[in-house]
Design a protein around this motif. Structure first.
Motif, PDB file in Angstrom:
ATOM      1  N   LEU A  70      -3.239  11.280  -7.234  1.00 29.28           N
ATOM      2  CA  LEU A  70      -1.918  10.655  -7.297  1.00 29.28           C
ATOM      3  C   LEU A  70      -1.974   9.226  -6.780  1.00 29.28           C
ATOM      4  O   LEU A  70      -1.460   8.297  -7.434  1.00 29.28           O
ATOM      5  N   LEU A  71      -2.591   9.026  -5.616  1.00 31.61           N
ATOM      6  CA  LEU A  71      -2.689   7.675  -5.065  1.00 31.61           C
ATOM      7  C   LEU A  71      -3.465   6.762  -6.009  1.00 31.61           C
ATOM      8  O   LEU A  71      -3.091   5.603  -6.210  1.00 31.61           O
TER       9      LEU A  71
ATOM     10  N   ALA B 295      -1.746   3.590  -7.750  1.00 27.35           N
ATOM     11  CA  ALA B 295      -2.385   2.299  -7.471  1.00 27.35           C
ATOM     12  C   ALA B 295      -2.756   1.591  -8.769  1.00 27.35           C
ATOM     13  O   ALA B 295      -2.590   0.367  -8.894  1.00 27.35           O
ATOM     14  N   ALA B 296      -3.248   2.338  -9.740  1.00 33.78           N
ATOM     15  CA  ALA B 296      -3.638   1.737 -11.024  1.00 33.78           C
ATOM     16  C   ALA B 296      -2.428   1.157 -11.746  1.00 33.78           C
ATOM     17  O   ALA B 296      -2.506   0.067 -12.341  1.00 33.78           O
ATOM     18  N   THR B 297      -1.295   1.845 -11.691  1.00 30.35           N
ATOM     19  CA  THR B 297      -0.104   1.314 -12.364  1.00 30.35           C
ATOM     20  C   THR B 297       0.393   0.046 -11.675  1.00 30.35           C
ATOM     21  O   THR B 297       0.866  -0.880 -12.341  1.00 30.35           O
ATOM     22  N   MET B 298       0.237  -0.011 -10.352  1.00 28.31           N
ATOM     23  CA  MET B 298       0.670  -1.212  -9.630  1.00 28.31           C
ATOM     24  C   MET B 298      -0.290  -2.370  -9.868  1.00 28.31           C
ATOM     25  O   MET B 298       0.129  -3.526  -9.996  1.00 28.31           O
TER      26      MET B 298
ATOM     27  N   ASP C 113       0.832  -1.196   0.000  1.00 34.65           N
ATOM     28  CA  ASP C 113       0.000   0.000   0.000  1.00 34.65           C
ATOM     29  C   ASP C 113       0.870   1.250   0.000  1.00 34.65           C
ATOM     30  O   ASP C 113       2.092   1.188   0.207  1.00 34.65           O
ATOM     31  N   LEU C 114       0.234   2.404  -0.234  1.00 33.41           N
ATOM     32  CA  LEU C 114       0.925   3.675  -0.424  1.00 33.41           C
ATOM     33  C   LEU C 114       0.509   4.662   0.653  1.00 33.41           C
ATOM     34  O   LEU C 114      -0.670   4.697   1.056  1.00 33.41           O
ATOM     35  N   VAL C 115       1.449   5.487   1.103  1.00 34.69           N
ATOM     36  CA  VAL C 115       1.189   6.458   2.164  1.00 34.69           C
ATOM     37  C   VAL C 115       1.750   7.817   1.759  1.00 34.69           C
ATOM     38  O   VAL C 115       2.851   7.908   1.201  1.00 34.69           O
ATOM     39  N   LEU C 116       0.986   8.864   2.042  1.00 30.62           N
ATOM     40  CA  LEU C 116       1.457  10.250   1.943  1.00 30.62           C
ATOM     41  C   LEU C 116       1.264  10.900   3.310  1.00 30.62           C
ATOM     42  O   LEU C 116       0.204  10.729   3.920  1.00 30.62           O
TER      43      LEU C 116
END
Length: 255
Positions: free
Chosen positions: A201-202, A206-209, A184-187
């Motif tokens: 951005l998230l 996320a779509a590219t991953m 998962d991604l965090v800002l």
């Protein structure tokens, strides 16, 4: 026939992909379930072949219901779907647990297969579906209406969360990328006025991953406004607000 959702940018070396759905039903459903590849969108071949379905009955295992449904998800169901849905969940007698784990899959057939089973279960009477790793609840009627031939939609599979930090800025993060074998991604420290940009951005990363790209620590990500962010491993102790399980990447401004 339904083909597995592809990962056009698949890069070898990802993690185990996991999906778990819990469908709550007030009534016992038919056994066997009338699952149909055409009607429900069950993909042919691909990574969906390892899907499993287990039935848990409240009368046989109340502790399981309390520890795996009511305790973790009652508030979530109420927040996402309202008090009436929460009451339905609290009174449900049966849980249909749909799970699949695939090592570094090169397609998203396991995600399709899980939702195909959930669609079938909801057509037969399940009222609520909990998407465990995305921390989201769906009405059974909405899941029953999923189009079997639909295209992949990352925002159906991943949830974006925002919470206010003590300094008034925002923490933002994803949940659900473990479905694709990705962290998962965090800002952190997002100015409130740029929350929309952070969400976009998230979503885009996320779509590219989901499409198969991998982001590793020290990789960079370009933002739409031309900034460069660097990926580092997220340390949970740096923000009590961010509720992620397992590996996550913090995207921070480059030095």
């Amino acid at each position: 026939m339904t083909e597995p959702w592809p990962r056009p940018n698949y890069t070898f070396g990802g993690q185990t992909a996991s999906i778990a759905l819990i469908a709550l039903s007030p009534v016992r459903l038919p056994d066997p379930l009338p699952i149909s590849r055409t009607k429900h969108g069950m993909p042919v071949g691909g990574s969906g072949t390892g899907i499993s379905l287990a039935v848990r009955d409240r009368s046989d295992d109340l502790d399981w219901f309390v520890n795996h449904v009511l305790g973790p998800f009652a508030e979530l169901i109420s927040s996402d779907l309202g008090a009436s849905a929460a009451a339905t969940a609290l009174s449900s007698e049966h849980a249909y647990v749909i799970e699949c784990e695939v090592e570094d899959p090169d397609d998203l057939g396991h995600v399709q297969a899980a939702w195909a089973l959930a669609k079938c279960v909801c057509e037969e009477g399940a009222a609520i579906v909990i998407d465990v790793y995305a921390a989201r609840a769906h009405l059974g009627s909405d899941v029953a209406e999923l189009v079997p031939t639909r295209n992949f939609d990352v925002m159906h599979e991943v949830t974006l969360f925002f919470d206010e930090q003590p300094d008034g800025k925002l923490a933002a993060w994803t949940l659900g990328l473990r479905k694709f074998g990705r962290p998962d991604l965090v800002l952190l420290g997002v100015p409130a006025e740029t929350a929309t940009d952070a969400a976009l951005l998230l979503r885009d990363v996320a779509a590219t991953m989901a499409a198969g790209e991998r982001i590793e620590p020290n990789d960079t990500v370009e933002t739409p406004d031309g900034r460069t962010l660097v990926a580092t491993r997220f340390a949970p102790e740096t923000s009590a607000l961010v509720a992620v399980e397992g590996d996550a990447l913090l995207l921070r401004a480059a030095d």
